[in-house]
Design a protein around this motif. Sequence first.
Motif, PDB file in Angstrom:
ATOM      1  N   ALA A   1      32.053  31.416  43.817  1.00  0.00           N
ATOM      2  CA  ALA A   1      30.792  32.149  43.679  1.00  0.00           C
ATOM      3  C   ALA A   1      31.016  33.531  43.081  1.00  0.00           C
ATOM      4  O   ALA A   1      30.222  34.006  42.257  1.00  0.00           O
ATOM      5  CB  ALA A   1      30.110  32.271  45.043  1.00  0.00           C
ATOM      6  N   VAL A   2      32.103  34.185  43.466  1.00  0.00           N
ATOM      7  CA  VAL A   2      32.415  35.512  42.928  1.00  0.00           C
ATOM      8  C   VAL A   2      32.727  35.410  41.431  1.00  0.00           C
ATOM      9  O   VAL A   2      32.217  36.190  40.619  1.00  0.00           O
ATOM     10  CB  VAL A   2      33.603  36.146  43.682  1.00  0.00           C
ATOM     11  N   VAL A   3      33.557  34.452  41.084  1.00  0.00           N
ATOM     12  CA  VAL A   3      33.931  34.280  39.675  1.00  0.00           C
ATOM     13  C   VAL A   3      32.711  33.948  38.826  1.00  0.00           C
ATOM     14  O   VAL A   3      32.487  34.546  37.765  1.00  0.00           O
ATOM     15  CB  VAL A   3      35.003  33.184  39.520  1.00  0.00           C
ATOM     16  N   ARG A   4      31.896  33.021  39.295  1.00  0.00           N
ATOM     17  CA  ARG A   4      30.723  32.634  38.514  1.00  0.00           C
ATOM     18  C   ARG A   4      29.700  33.771  38.443  1.00  0.00           C
ATOM     19  O   ARG A   4      28.994  33.907  37.431  1.00  0.00           O
ATOM     20  CB  ARG A   4      30.092  31.372  39.099  1.00  0.00           C
ATOM     21  N   GLY A   5      29.616  34.585  39.476  1.00  0.00           N
ATOM     22  CA  GLY A   5      28.713  35.730  39.435  1.00  0.00           C
ATOM     23  C   GLY A   5      29.140  36.725  38.363  1.00  0.00           C
ATOM     24  O   GLY A   5      28.319  37.210  37.566  1.00  0.00           O
ATOM     25  N   PHE A   6      30.441  37.026  38.337  1.00  0.00           N
ATOM     26  CA  PHE A   6      30.952  37.937  37.312  1.00  0.00           C
ATOM     27  C   PHE A   6      30.783  37.322  35.933  1.00  0.00           C
ATOM     28  O   PHE A   6      30.396  38.001  34.967  1.00  0.00           O
ATOM     29  CB  PHE A   6      32.427  38.242  37.571  1.00  0.00           C
TER      30      PHE A   6
END
Length: 267
Positions: free
Chosen positions: A156-161
């Motif tokens: 989720a963090v990677v896709r958010g960035f």
Amino acid sequence: MIAGQPGRRMQFDADLTACAELVQKSDPDRFLAAMAAPVQARPLLFALYSFNIELARAPWASQETMIAEMRVQWWRDAGAEIAGGKPVRRHYVATPLGRLLRPELAACIDAMAEARRWDIYKDPFADEAEFDHYIDRTSGSLMWMAAASLGQADEAVVRGFAYGAGIANWLRAVPELEAQKRIPLLDGTLEGVQRLAGKGLKKIEDAKAGRAGVSREAAAALLAGWQAEALLKQAVRQPERVAHGQLGQSEFARRASLMWRAACGRW
């Protein structure tokens, strides 16, 4: 070492060298990001980034929609071979990608290719959800495959960035897309551009709050978005730059920012 390849260090054979040369020529920003990453991460990054170029080109390969669809389908089939652990078709990009990418991550390729079908036609995005789906399946899936291949990371963090980075790249592409008779924005007004850029910035801010969820090894994949925050802030301040194709930093600012982020391991 590349994740999924214990005890092996991938050498730059003729295929990977060709991949690197393609990225250098066709996607210079990602080329710089890959070169700023640790040496052991570069084979995987060049294989993925060259794949992304080939897939992005596929819809534009012909004015005939059937031919464009066939080109996109070729990559869906290649991705299915990798995802299924089957022998991968001989191709200077698909071959090394098949060696470096774990099957479970290669499952993302089908969604990426499906999203790219939008580029074949001239219909606008139906709504915000469809637009967000496109950005996530293209920018998000690419960055997620890279990060998860290199180390531990919160998806989720990677896709958010990646969403924020994808919006920045999308805004830079608006003039060319419009020249090709596409309708890239749901709201092409100055206020609409500002809102979209602001949404991208918020995604990046939220991702940074979860930075602890991305290991230093995986963070090398996020270097590709090193300019995103600056470009989105520029779009918020001066949204008219988008239509004129003037989003961008000076060469010195670009390179200095990348060097600092690579040295500090921050994104």
